[in-house]
Design an enzyme around this catalytic site. Structure first.
Site, short mmCIF file in Angstrom:
data_model
loop_
_atom_site.label_atom_id
_atom_site.label_comp_id
_atom_site.label_asym_id
_atom_site.label_seq_id
_atom_site.Cartn_x
_atom_site.Cartn_y
_atom_site.Cartn_z
N LYS A 97 0.67 -1.27 -0.16
CA LYS A 97 0.45 0.27 0.13
C LYS A 97 0.82 1.40 0.31
O LYS A 97 1.94 1.77 0.98
CB LYS A 97 -0.95 0.18 1.45
CG LYS A 97 -1.26 1.60 1.22
CD LYS A 97 -3.03 1.07 2.22
CE LYS A 97 -2.44 1.41 3.28
NZ LYS A 97 -3.96 2.10 4.60
N ASP A 110 0.75 6.12 15.23
CA ASP A 110 1.88 5.15 14.28
C ASP A 110 3.02 5.87 14.36
O ASP A 110 3.24 6.14 13.04
CB ASP A 110 0.74 5.23 13.39
CG ASP A 110 0.70 6.56 12.91
OD1 ASP A 110 0.49 7.69 13.27
OD2 ASP A 110 -0.74 6.31 11.94
N ARG A 144 -10.32 -2.29 7.72
CA ARG A 144 -9.40 -3.23 8.36
C ARG A 144 -8.90 -2.07 9.80
O ARG A 144 -8.09 -2.99 10.42
CB ARG A 144 -7.99 -2.91 7.23
CG ARG A 144 -7.43 -1.89 6.83
CD ARG A 144 -6.06 -1.65 7.61
NE ARG A 144 -5.19 -1.05 7.63
CZ ARG A 144 -4.16 -0.81 7.89
NH1 ARG A 144 -3.72 -0.39 9.52
NH2 ARG A 144 -2.80 0.06 7.25
#
Lengths: 330, 330
Positions: free
Chosen positions: A70, A230, A113
Site C-alpha cells: 500500500k 503510528d 481494516r
C-alpha cells in the site's frame, strides 16, 4: 491476455463487509505469528516536513496466497484545493505466479481494516462481560471503530464518544453516525475522567502527542485499543497505565519505535520485554491474553501493511464473484 | 470523481518511442545528480531461494513532478505453466497532490528504459567516431540495446552480436531483429576476443557470474555499457579492465554492492573512490566523461526505479494525448 481488477472507493464501499474484514485481519495476525505472514521494510519519504509525505508498506501472506503493498500519500495543503489530504492505493499479486491481481483505492479499505484491528483487540483481550465502550476521538476513524466493536462485542450497551478538541464534535458525530443499533445507547461525553472510570473498553483514535487518559482514572479490568499512535512522538494514554497493564501489539518493532509504547520505553517507564507478545500469538494460542477480570490490557495497533493486503484481497475476491469493479486488460 | 490510467503491455508498445524514453532517462540522471531526483530504499523479498522473488524500487522526480514505484516479480517456474517468469507493475503519483495517476504494465517499458540507459552511456562516454558495436548477449534485452544505440550513435556501421551460450542464438537473434537499418551491417560472431578488439562500443547484457571479456583483448578507446550485473555475484567483464578504465555508474551505492564494480572492489582490484561519478554528473557538466580517444570508459548501469517512473510517466502523458489505454474511475 492477463487482466487486473481496478476497485474504486465506491467499489470498496459496496464490497467490504466488516465481518469478513475482521475475519481477514484475524488471519493476518495469525499468519504473522506463525511466520507465513511477513512484513517488509517500510519506505518513508517526506517531500516537505509537515506539508507532504508518503509511505510504502508491503508484505506477504503466504497462506492467503497474496502479497503486495500500500502506498499512502499525505498532502496537507490538499483540502485548500478541494482534494483529500490522504490518498492511497493497494496493489496485490498472486503468490503462486507473481502476476498482478489488482489495484484498489485504499481510503475506505484502510478505515475498515483499522476498525477491525481495534475490535479484534477487544474481542481477545477485553472482559467477556464488557458493556461500555469509550471512543476517544470523533474523527473519520471513530465510525469504523464503533461499527467494528458492535460487530464483535455482542453485549455492548453503551458507547461514550469523547472529542479532545470540542464537545460539539462528539455530539455531531453521534447524530450523524449511521450504524446505530437499537440495543446500544450512544452518549457524547465531556468529562473524560468519569467516562474512563465507567468504561470497560476504551478505543483511542486521535493524533495526540500527549497523554489524554491518566492512570488514576482507569479502573481494574479495563481494555485499551490504542489506534492513534503510528509515528514517533505520538501518545494517547499515560505511560504509567502501561506499567501496570498487560501489553500486546500488532508489531513489536513498530510499537517500540512509532507506537503507543514508544514514549514509555524511551523514558524508562516500561521496557520492550514488558510487551507480552504480538496479538497473533494470542489468536494462535501461544500466549495468554487476559488471565483475570482485574487485568488492565492494552493493544497497541500501529497498523501493518498485511492488513491492507488482506482487506484488498477480500474486496477483489468478492468483486470477481458479484461482478463489481473494472476488469482491465494488462 | 478521480480517475486513473491503466496501461497494458500492448498500450506501452504502442505508446513508447525510444527517442522520448532516452530524453526522459537523461532527465532522470540529471535530476538524480542535482538532487531533485531521489531513490528510496529498495525492498527485496525472496519467497524461495532461486525459485521466486520480488523487489520494490521507488523514488521521486521532483522536477518532472511525479513519484512512484515499480514492483517486479520473478517466478522461475512460471514458463512451465505457460506464464512469463518476470512481471511487473509501475504506479505513479502526482507530486503536487499525491493523487494516483496510473498503473502501467512494466515489461516492455523496462526493456525500453534499460535500452535507453545503455545508449546514454555510449552517447556521453564513447568516442565520437565510434562505428562498431559489440552486443554481448542475445536475449530479450539485446534488441532494446541495439535499437537504442542506433538511435544515439549516428555513425554506427557494424553491430556484432555474441551469445555466450551458443552461436545459433546470435544468428537467430539477428535474423529475427526487426529494427535493422540499411546503413548498418549485423554480424553474428563466434570469436569474442577478436570481436572485442575490433569494437568501439561494447554492451553486455547477460546473467553472467564470471568475466566474459578479458583485459588483454580490449583496445584503447573502447567504451563499455555493462547492463547485466544487478545482483551480488554477477560479473560480465574482467575486473582488471576496470583498473585502467574511467568508471561511471547510474548509482554509486548499487554499483559497489550489486553492480559490475562489486567484484573488483571486493577483491581489491579497484576502490569505490576509483568511480569518477554518477553519469548524471557528466550530463550536468559537473564532471568530465571521456577526455581522450585512448580512454577506456565503463558505464555500470544497475538500473534505478527513477527510470521506470520516468518511462511510465512518458507513457501516461502520451496516452492522455492520443487516447490510448483505459481510464478508470478510482
Amino acid at each position: 491476455m492477463h487482466k487486473i481488477f481496478v476497485l474504486s472507493e465506491d467499489d470498496t464501499r459496496q464490497l467490504l463487509e466488516l465481518e469478513e474484514v475482521i475475519e481477514g485481519i484475524e488471519n493476518v495476525y495469525k499468519e504473522k505469528s506463525s511466520g507465513s505472514g511477513k512484513v517488509f521494510p517500510l519506505v518513508f519519504h517526506e517531500f516537505e516536513k509537515g506539508v507532504a509525505d508518503m509511505d510504502i508498506k508491503s508484505g506477504t501472506l503466504d497462506k492467503m496466497g497474496v502479497y503486495g503493498l500500500k502506498l499512502v500519500s499525505w498532502f496537507g495543503n490538499n483540502p485548500s484545493k478541494g482534494l483529500p489530504s490522504l490518498s492511497g492505493i493497494v496493489m496485490l499479486f498472486d503468490s503462486s505466479t507473481g502476476l498482478p491481481i489488482g489495484t484498489i483505492s485504499a481510503e475506505h479499505m484502510t478505515g475498515m481494516r483499522t476498525g477491525a484491528a481495534g475490535a479484534i483487540g477487544a474481542k481477545y483481550l477485553a472482559r467477556n462481560n464488557s458493556e461500555v465502550m469509550l471512543m476517544v476521538g470523533s474523527g473519520h476513524q471513530a465510525s469504523y471503530q464503533i461499527r467494528a466493536m458492535q460487530t464483535v462485542i455482542k453485549g455492548l450497551k453503551k458507547v461514550f464518544v469523547y472529542d479532545p478538541i470540542n464537545f460539539e464534535s462528539a455530539k455531531g458525530f453521534i447524530s450523524k453516525f449511521e450504524y446505530k443499533l437499537d440495543s446500544i445507547e450512544y452518549i457524547p461525553v465531556q468529562d473524560l475522567e468519569t467516562s474512563v472510570a465507567n468504561s470497560d473498553i476504551i478505543v483511542t483514535a486521535t493524533p495526540s502527542k500527549k497523554p489524554l487518559i491518566m492512570k488514576e482514572w482507569v479502573k481494574a479490568g479495563t481494555h485499551f485499543s490504542c489506534m492513534g499512535s503510528d509515528m514517533s512522538g505520538k501518545q494517547e494514554i499515560d505511560e504509567n497505565i502501561l506499567k501496570s497493564a498487560k501489553l500486546f501489539t500488532d508489531d513489536i518493532l513498530q510499537s517500540v519505535s512509532v507506537g503507543e509504547f514508544e514514549v514509555g520505553i524511551n523514558n524508562g517507564t516500561i521496557t520492550k520485554e514488558d510487551i507480552i507478545c504480538e496479538i497473533g500469538d494470542v489468536l494462535n494460542g501461544e500466549y495468554d491474553g487476559r488471565t483475570s477480570d482485574n487485568d488492565i490490557t492494552v493493544f497497541d495497533s500501529t497498523g501493518i501493511g498485511l492488513q491492507d493486503i488482506a482487506a484488498g484481497y477480500i474486496a477483489i475476491q468478492k468483486a470477481k464473484k458479484i461482478n463489481i469493479g473494472t476488469e482491465v486488460k494488462f
